[in-house]
Design an enzyme around this catalytic site. Structure first.
Site, PDB file in Angstrom:
ATOM      1  N   CYS A   1      -8.798  -7.915   5.572  1.00  0.00           N
ATOM      2  CA  CYS A   1      -8.097  -8.455   4.405  1.00  0.00           C
ATOM      3  C   CYS A   1      -8.582  -9.843   4.006  1.00  0.00           C
ATOM      4  CB  CYS A   1      -6.591  -8.476   4.657  1.00  0.00           C
ATOM      5  SG  CYS A   1      -6.035  -9.581   5.975  1.00  0.00           S
TER       6      CYS A   1
ATOM      7  N   CYS B   1      -3.633  -9.444  14.508  1.00  0.00           N
ATOM      8  CA  CYS B   1      -2.603  -9.566  13.482  1.00  0.00           C
ATOM      9  C   CYS B   1      -1.366  -8.770  13.880  1.00  0.00           C
ATOM     10  CB  CYS B   1      -3.142  -9.096  12.144  1.00  0.00           C
ATOM     11  SG  CYS B   1      -1.964  -9.279  10.781  1.00  0.00           S
TER      12      CYS B   1
ATOM     13  N   GLY C   1       0.808  -1.206   0.000  1.00  0.00           N
ATOM     14  CA  GLY C   1       0.000   0.000   0.000  1.00  0.00           C
ATOM     15  C   GLY C   1       0.846   1.263   0.000  1.00  0.00           C
TER      16      GLY C   1
END
Length: 375
Positions: free
Chosen positions: A210, A114, A24
Protein backbone atom coordinates in the site's frame (compact mmCIF):
# COMPACT_ATOMS: atom_id res chain seq x y z
CA UNK A 1 -26.48 -16.64 4.04
CA UNK A 2 -25.01 -18.35 7.13
CA UNK A 3 -21.75 -16.83 8.29
CA UNK A 4 -18.65 -18.76 9.26
CA UNK A 5 -16.90 -18.11 12.55
CA UNK A 6 -19.51 -16.05 14.42
CA UNK A 7 -19.66 -18.07 17.64
CA UNK A 8 -21.20 -15.29 19.73
CA UNK A 9 -24.01 -16.66 21.95
CA UNK A 10 -27.51 -15.28 22.10
CA UNK A 11 -29.17 -12.65 19.94
CA UNK A 12 -26.85 -10.99 17.36
CA UNK A 13 -28.23 -7.54 18.17
CA UNK A 14 -26.78 -7.91 21.67
CA UNK A 15 -23.26 -8.14 20.23
CA UNK A 16 -21.27 -5.24 18.87
CA UNK A 17 -18.78 -6.24 16.16
CA UNK A 18 -16.18 -3.79 14.88
CA UNK A 19 -15.25 -4.36 11.24
CA UNK A 20 -11.88 -3.25 9.88
CA UNK A 21 -13.03 -1.57 6.66
CA UNK A 22 -10.26 -0.97 4.14
CA UNK A 23 -12.55 0.29 1.40
CA UNK A 24 -12.15 -2.91 -0.60
CA UNK A 25 -14.63 -5.58 -1.61
CA UNK A 26 -13.74 -8.15 1.06
CA UNK A 27 -14.09 -5.96 4.15
CA UNK A 28 -17.19 -4.30 2.70
CA UNK A 29 -18.92 -7.64 2.20
CA UNK A 30 -17.85 -8.65 5.71
CA UNK A 31 -19.59 -5.59 7.15
CA UNK A 32 -22.67 -6.11 5.00
CA UNK A 33 -23.09 -9.76 5.99
CA UNK A 34 -22.78 -8.90 9.68
CA UNK A 35 -25.43 -6.18 9.33
CA UNK A 36 -27.65 -8.62 7.46
CA UNK A 37 -27.19 -11.15 10.29
CA UNK A 38 -28.42 -8.58 12.81
CA UNK A 39 -25.22 -7.63 14.66
CA UNK A 40 -24.53 -4.15 16.02
CA UNK A 41 -21.83 -3.24 13.49
CA UNK A 42 -19.32 -0.40 13.70
CA UNK A 43 -16.93 0.25 10.82
CA UNK A 44 -13.41 1.54 11.39
CA UNK A 45 -11.01 2.60 8.66
CA UNK A 46 -7.38 3.28 9.42
CA UNK A 47 -5.66 6.09 7.57
CA UNK A 48 -2.20 4.60 7.51
CA UNK A 49 -0.01 6.65 5.24
CA UNK A 50 0.27 9.73 3.09
CA UNK A 51 1.36 9.24 -0.48
CA UNK A 52 3.49 12.37 -0.43
CA UNK A 53 5.28 11.36 2.77
CA UNK A 54 5.82 7.80 1.61
CA UNK A 55 7.23 8.62 -1.80
CA UNK A 56 8.81 12.02 -1.29
CA UNK A 57 6.53 13.51 -3.94
CA UNK A 58 3.74 16.01 -3.55
CA UNK A 59 0.28 14.54 -3.66
CA UNK A 60 -2.82 13.68 -1.75
CA UNK A 61 -3.10 10.68 0.53
CA UNK A 62 -3.30 7.67 -1.75
CA UNK A 63 -5.45 6.01 0.90
CA UNK A 64 -7.97 8.81 0.39
CA UNK A 65 -10.10 6.95 -2.15
CA UNK A 66 -10.14 3.87 0.04
CA UNK A 67 -11.30 5.93 3.02
CA UNK A 68 -14.06 7.47 0.91
CA UNK A 69 -15.11 4.08 -0.42
CA UNK A 70 -15.35 2.67 3.10
CA UNK A 71 -17.47 5.67 4.13
CA UNK A 72 -19.78 5.13 1.15
CA UNK A 73 -20.26 1.48 2.07
CA UNK A 74 -20.94 2.34 5.70
CA UNK A 75 -23.53 4.93 4.62
CA UNK A 76 -25.15 2.36 2.34
CA UNK A 77 -25.35 -0.09 5.27
CA UNK A 78 -26.50 2.52 7.77
CA UNK A 79 -23.73 1.84 10.28
CA UNK A 80 -21.43 4.18 12.23
CA UNK A 81 -18.06 4.66 10.57
CA UNK A 82 -14.91 6.13 12.06
CA UNK A 83 -11.62 7.02 10.41
CA UNK A 84 -8.62 6.79 12.74
CA UNK A 85 -5.33 8.49 11.96
CA UNK A 86 -2.72 5.78 12.51
CA UNK A 87 -0.22 7.36 10.14
CA UNK A 88 2.51 7.95 12.74
CA UNK A 89 2.12 4.45 14.19
CA UNK A 90 2.16 2.88 10.74
CA UNK A 91 5.27 4.76 9.70
CA UNK A 92 7.17 3.75 12.84
CA UNK A 93 5.97 0.15 13.05
CA UNK A 94 5.79 -0.81 9.38
CA UNK A 95 7.47 1.62 6.93
CA UNK A 96 10.59 2.25 9.02
CA UNK A 97 10.84 -1.46 9.80
CA UNK A 98 10.54 -2.22 6.08
CA UNK A 99 13.41 0.15 5.28
CA UNK A 100 15.55 -1.19 8.14
CA UNK A 101 15.04 -4.74 6.91
CA UNK A 102 16.14 -3.91 3.37
CA UNK A 103 19.10 -2.04 4.84
CA UNK A 104 20.16 -5.28 6.55
CA UNK A 105 20.07 -7.12 3.23
CA UNK A 106 16.75 -8.82 3.96
CA UNK A 107 13.51 -9.17 1.99
CA UNK A 108 10.74 -8.00 4.32
CA UNK A 109 6.99 -8.63 4.29
CA UNK A 110 5.34 -5.44 5.57
CA UNK A 111 1.80 -6.86 5.40
CA UNK A 112 2.66 -9.28 8.21
CA UNK A 113 4.08 -6.50 10.37
CA UNK A 114 0.97 -4.38 9.68
CA UNK A 115 -1.36 -7.17 10.79
CA UNK A 116 0.78 -7.84 13.86
CA UNK A 117 1.51 -4.31 15.04
CA UNK A 118 -1.39 -2.21 13.75
CA UNK A 119 -4.52 -4.18 12.88
CA UNK A 120 -4.37 -6.98 15.45
CA UNK A 121 -2.88 -4.94 18.26
CA UNK A 122 -3.81 -1.28 18.08
CA UNK A 123 -7.11 -1.71 16.24
CA UNK A 124 -8.10 -4.64 18.44
CA UNK A 125 -7.55 -2.49 21.52
CA UNK A 126 -9.68 0.26 19.97
CA UNK A 127 -12.46 -2.25 19.25
CA UNK A 128 -12.49 -3.31 22.89
CA UNK A 129 -12.58 0.34 23.97
CA UNK A 130 -15.74 0.71 21.87
CA UNK A 131 -17.37 -2.13 23.79
CA UNK A 132 -17.12 -4.64 20.95
CA UNK A 133 -17.35 -8.39 21.48
CA UNK A 134 -15.31 -9.13 18.36
CA UNK A 135 -13.19 -7.58 15.62
CA UNK A 136 -14.02 -8.89 12.14
CA UNK A 137 -11.83 -8.58 9.06
CA UNK A 138 -12.12 -9.51 5.40
CA UNK A 139 -9.16 -11.90 5.49
CA UNK A 140 -9.52 -15.31 3.90
CA UNK A 141 -8.71 -17.56 6.85
CA UNK A 142 -10.75 -19.66 9.25
CA UNK A 143 -11.04 -19.61 13.02
CA UNK A 144 -11.98 -23.10 14.16
CA UNK A 145 -12.93 -24.25 17.70
CA UNK A 146 -10.25 -26.48 19.25
CA UNK A 147 -9.74 -28.42 22.46
CA UNK A 148 -7.56 -25.65 23.91
CA UNK A 149 -9.35 -22.71 22.35
CA UNK A 150 -9.79 -21.34 18.83
CA UNK A 151 -7.36 -22.42 16.13
CA UNK A 152 -6.44 -20.67 12.90
CA UNK A 153 -6.91 -22.73 9.76
CA UNK A 154 -6.34 -22.09 6.10
CA UNK A 155 -9.25 -20.72 4.06
CA UNK A 156 -11.50 -23.14 2.21
CA UNK A 157 -10.36 -21.50 -1.03
CA UNK A 158 -6.64 -22.24 -0.86
CA UNK A 159 -5.98 -19.94 -3.82
CA UNK A 160 -7.15 -17.01 -1.66
CA UNK A 161 -5.82 -18.22 1.69
CA UNK A 162 -4.22 -15.42 3.71
CA UNK A 163 -3.26 -17.34 6.85
CA UNK A 164 0.44 -16.95 5.93
CA UNK A 165 0.12 -13.19 6.53
CA UNK A 166 -1.67 -13.74 9.86
CA UNK A 167 0.80 -16.13 11.46
CA UNK A 168 1.90 -13.65 14.12
CA UNK A 169 -1.58 -13.53 15.62
CA UNK A 170 -1.51 -14.52 19.30
CA UNK A 171 -3.94 -16.84 21.03
CA UNK A 172 -5.56 -13.96 22.93
CA UNK A 173 -6.00 -11.99 19.72
CA UNK A 174 -7.46 -15.01 17.92
CA UNK A 175 -10.06 -15.38 20.66
CA UNK A 176 -11.37 -11.89 19.79
CA UNK A 177 -11.00 -12.02 16.00
CA UNK A 178 -13.51 -13.26 13.45
CA UNK A 179 -13.01 -14.09 9.74
CA UNK A 180 -16.51 -14.35 8.21
CA UNK A 181 -15.23 -14.90 4.65
CA UNK A 182 -13.14 -17.96 5.52
CA UNK A 183 -15.51 -20.43 3.83
CA UNK A 184 -16.08 -18.33 0.69
CA UNK A 185 -14.33 -18.03 -2.64
CA UNK A 186 -13.39 -14.64 -3.99
CA UNK A 187 -15.92 -15.04 -6.81
CA UNK A 188 -18.67 -15.68 -4.26
CA UNK A 189 -17.62 -12.62 -2.27
CA UNK A 190 -17.73 -10.38 -5.31
CA UNK A 191 -21.12 -11.78 -6.35
CA UNK A 192 -22.42 -11.03 -2.86
CA UNK A 193 -21.14 -7.46 -3.22
CA UNK A 194 -23.24 -7.12 -6.37
CA UNK A 195 -26.31 -8.70 -4.76
CA UNK A 196 -25.97 -6.40 -1.77
CA UNK A 197 -25.59 -3.41 -4.11
CA UNK A 198 -22.34 -2.28 -2.54
CA UNK A 199 -20.67 0.66 -4.30
CA UNK A 200 -17.32 -1.16 -4.38
CA UNK A 201 -18.63 -4.34 -6.02
CA UNK A 202 -16.48 -3.87 -9.13
CA UNK A 203 -13.46 -2.34 -7.40
CA UNK A 204 -10.29 -4.23 -8.40
CA UNK A 205 -8.08 -5.86 -5.80
CA UNK A 206 -4.92 -4.03 -4.79
CA UNK A 207 -1.76 -5.69 -6.09
CA UNK A 208 0.96 -3.50 -4.59
CA UNK A 209 2.24 -2.85 -1.10
CA UNK A 210 0.00 0.00 0.00
CA UNK A 211 2.76 2.52 0.75
CA UNK A 212 4.66 1.65 -2.46
CA UNK A 213 1.78 1.96 -4.93
CA UNK A 214 3.99 1.79 -8.04
CA UNK A 215 6.12 -1.09 -6.77
CA UNK A 216 9.36 0.93 -6.59
CA UNK A 217 10.64 -0.51 -3.31
CA UNK A 218 14.24 0.52 -3.88
CA UNK A 219 13.33 4.18 -4.41
CA UNK A 220 11.57 4.31 -1.06
CA UNK A 221 14.26 2.35 0.78
CA UNK A 222 17.17 4.40 -0.53
CA UNK A 223 15.38 7.62 0.38
CA UNK A 224 14.77 6.45 3.95
CA UNK A 225 18.08 4.55 4.30
CA UNK A 226 20.58 6.18 1.89
CA UNK A 227 23.28 3.65 2.82
CA UNK A 228 21.18 0.93 1.11
CA UNK A 229 21.72 2.82 -2.15
CA UNK A 230 25.48 3.09 -1.87
CA UNK A 231 27.49 1.20 -4.54
CA UNK A 232 29.52 -1.89 -3.77
CA UNK A 233 31.01 -5.06 -5.19
CA UNK A 234 29.33 -8.09 -6.69
CA UNK A 235 31.48 -11.09 -5.73
CA UNK A 236 31.45 -14.86 -6.03
CA UNK A 237 31.55 -17.19 -3.03
CA UNK A 238 35.34 -17.02 -2.91
CA UNK A 239 35.28 -13.22 -2.73
CA UNK A 240 36.43 -12.60 -6.29
CA UNK A 241 35.00 -9.33 -7.62
CA UNK A 242 32.79 -9.83 -10.68
CA UNK A 243 31.28 -6.39 -10.99
CA UNK A 244 29.72 -3.43 -9.21
CA UNK A 245 26.19 -2.66 -8.05
CA UNK A 246 24.30 0.56 -7.25
CA UNK A 247 22.95 -0.46 -3.84
CA UNK A 248 21.90 -3.57 -1.91
CA UNK A 249 18.30 -2.29 -1.91
CA UNK A 250 18.04 -3.44 -5.52
CA UNK A 251 18.68 -7.13 -4.72
CA UNK A 252 17.04 -10.08 -3.02
CA UNK A 253 18.08 -13.69 -2.47
CA UNK A 254 17.50 -15.84 -5.54
CA UNK A 255 17.47 -12.88 -7.95
CA UNK A 256 18.87 -13.61 -11.40
CA UNK A 257 17.95 -10.61 -13.54
CA UNK A 258 19.53 -7.20 -13.25
CA UNK A 259 22.95 -8.31 -12.00
CA UNK A 260 24.72 -6.52 -14.81
CA UNK A 261 27.60 -9.01 -15.09
CA UNK A 262 28.59 -11.43 -17.82
CA UNK A 263 29.23 -15.06 -16.90
CA UNK A 264 29.37 -18.43 -18.71
CA UNK A 265 26.47 -19.72 -16.58
CA UNK A 266 23.43 -18.07 -15.00
CA UNK A 267 24.25 -16.49 -11.65
CA UNK A 268 21.89 -15.87 -8.74
CA UNK A 269 22.09 -13.75 -5.61
CA UNK A 270 23.18 -16.08 -2.80
CA UNK A 271 23.74 -13.63 0.05
CA UNK A 272 23.74 -9.92 0.76
CA UNK A 273 26.47 -8.64 3.07
CA UNK A 274 24.96 -5.31 4.11
CA UNK A 275 27.88 -4.23 6.32
CA UNK A 276 30.37 -4.61 3.47
CA UNK A 277 27.82 -3.57 0.79
CA UNK A 278 28.61 -6.79 -1.11
CA UNK A 279 26.25 -8.94 -3.15
CA UNK A 280 27.40 -12.57 -3.31
CA UNK A 281 26.37 -14.51 -6.42
CA UNK A 282 26.76 -18.08 -7.61
CA UNK A 283 25.11 -20.97 -9.47
CA UNK A 284 21.51 -21.92 -8.76
CA UNK A 285 22.38 -25.09 -6.83
CA UNK A 286 24.30 -22.98 -4.31
CA UNK A 287 20.95 -21.55 -3.18
CA UNK A 288 19.82 -24.89 -1.75
CA UNK A 289 19.23 -24.88 2.00
CA UNK A 290 18.09 -27.57 4.40
CA UNK A 291 18.60 -25.79 7.73
CA UNK A 292 16.73 -22.53 8.21
CA UNK A 293 17.28 -20.46 11.39
CA UNK A 294 14.20 -18.66 12.72
CA UNK A 295 13.67 -15.75 15.10
CA UNK A 296 10.66 -14.43 17.02
CA UNK A 297 8.81 -17.75 16.80
CA UNK A 298 5.08 -17.21 17.35
CA UNK A 299 3.40 -20.46 18.34
CA UNK A 300 -0.29 -21.38 18.29
CA UNK A 301 0.17 -25.16 18.25
CA UNK A 302 0.65 -27.81 20.95
CA UNK A 303 3.39 -27.33 23.51
CA UNK A 304 6.94 -27.44 22.14
CA UNK A 305 9.60 -29.15 24.24
CA UNK A 306 13.05 -27.60 23.88
CA UNK A 307 15.30 -29.79 21.77
CA UNK A 308 12.52 -32.05 20.53
CA UNK A 309 11.58 -32.02 16.88
CA UNK A 310 8.03 -31.53 15.62
CA UNK A 311 7.08 -32.47 12.06
CA UNK A 312 5.46 -29.57 10.21
CA UNK A 313 4.61 -28.37 6.73
CA UNK A 314 6.47 -25.11 6.08
CA UNK A 315 5.66 -22.29 3.68
CA UNK A 316 8.87 -20.34 3.03
CA UNK A 317 7.22 -17.81 0.72
CA UNK A 318 3.60 -16.77 0.54
CA UNK A 319 3.14 -18.05 -3.02
CA UNK A 320 4.96 -21.35 -2.53
CA UNK A 321 3.29 -24.61 -1.45
CA UNK A 322 4.21 -25.99 2.00
CA UNK A 323 7.14 -28.42 2.19
CA UNK A 324 7.77 -31.11 4.85
CA UNK A 325 10.18 -30.17 7.62
CA UNK A 326 10.97 -30.62 11.30
CA UNK A 327 10.90 -27.72 13.75
CA UNK A 328 13.32 -27.56 16.67
CA UNK A 329 12.61 -24.90 19.29
CA UNK A 330 15.96 -23.67 20.60
CA UNK A 331 15.13 -21.46 23.56
CA UNK A 332 12.91 -18.96 25.34
CA UNK A 333 13.86 -16.05 23.07
CA UNK A 334 11.76 -17.27 20.18
CA UNK A 335 14.72 -18.81 18.38
CA UNK A 336 14.21 -22.04 16.47
CA UNK A 337 15.59 -24.04 13.57
CA UNK A 338 13.68 -25.54 10.71
CA UNK A 339 15.19 -28.63 9.06
CA UNK A 340 13.75 -29.27 5.61
CA UNK A 341 13.23 -32.81 4.32
CA UNK A 342 14.33 -31.68 0.85
CA UNK A 343 16.63 -28.73 0.04
CA UNK A 344 14.86 -25.52 -0.93
CA UNK A 345 16.27 -22.66 -2.97
CA UNK A 346 16.11 -18.88 -2.46
CA UNK A 347 15.40 -19.03 1.28
CA UNK A 348 15.50 -15.30 1.95
CA UNK A 349 16.19 -13.66 5.33
CA UNK A 350 13.35 -11.32 6.24
CA UNK A 351 10.72 -13.63 4.80
CA UNK A 352 8.57 -15.77 7.08
CA UNK A 353 8.54 -19.52 7.53
CA UNK A 354 4.91 -20.29 8.37
CA UNK A 355 4.17 -23.73 9.75
CA UNK A 356 1.11 -25.94 9.38
CA UNK A 357 -0.31 -29.29 10.41
CA UNK A 358 -2.70 -30.04 7.60
CA UNK A 359 -5.02 -27.03 7.39
CA UNK A 360 -4.16 -25.77 10.88
CA UNK A 361 -1.69 -22.91 11.25
CA UNK A 362 0.75 -23.79 14.04
CA UNK A 363 2.80 -20.60 13.97
CA UNK A 364 6.03 -19.47 12.39
CA UNK A 365 9.08 -17.25 12.60
CA UNK A 366 11.21 -14.81 10.66
CA UNK A 367 13.94 -16.36 8.53
CA UNK A 368 17.33 -15.15 9.77
CA UNK A 369 20.67 -14.54 8.15
CA UNK A 370 22.93 -17.57 8.45
CA UNK A 371 26.44 -16.36 9.16
CA UNK A 372 29.01 -17.84 6.84
CA UNK A 373 32.75 -17.55 6.60
CA UNK A 374 32.56 -17.69 2.83
CA UNK A 375 32.93 -14.40 0.96
Amino acid sequence: MPLADLDLPGDPIDHRVVVAMSGGVDSSVTAALLVQAGFDVVGITLQLYDHGAATGKKGACCAGQDVRDAARVAERLGIPHYVLDYEARFRAAVIEDFADSYGRGETPIPCIRCNERIKFRDLLTTAKDLGADALATGHYARRVPGINGPEMHRARDLDRDQSYFLYRTTGDELAFLRFPLGDLTKDTTRELARELDLPVAEKPDSQDICFVPQGSYAELVTRLRPEAGEPGDIVDSSGRVLGRHEGIAYFTIGQRKGLGIAAPEPLYVLRIDAAARRVVVGPKNALDETRVPLAELNWLGPRLAAGEGMPVMAKLRSAQPPVPATLYAAGENGEAELVLDVPAGAVAPGQAAVLYNGERLLGGGWICQRHSAAA
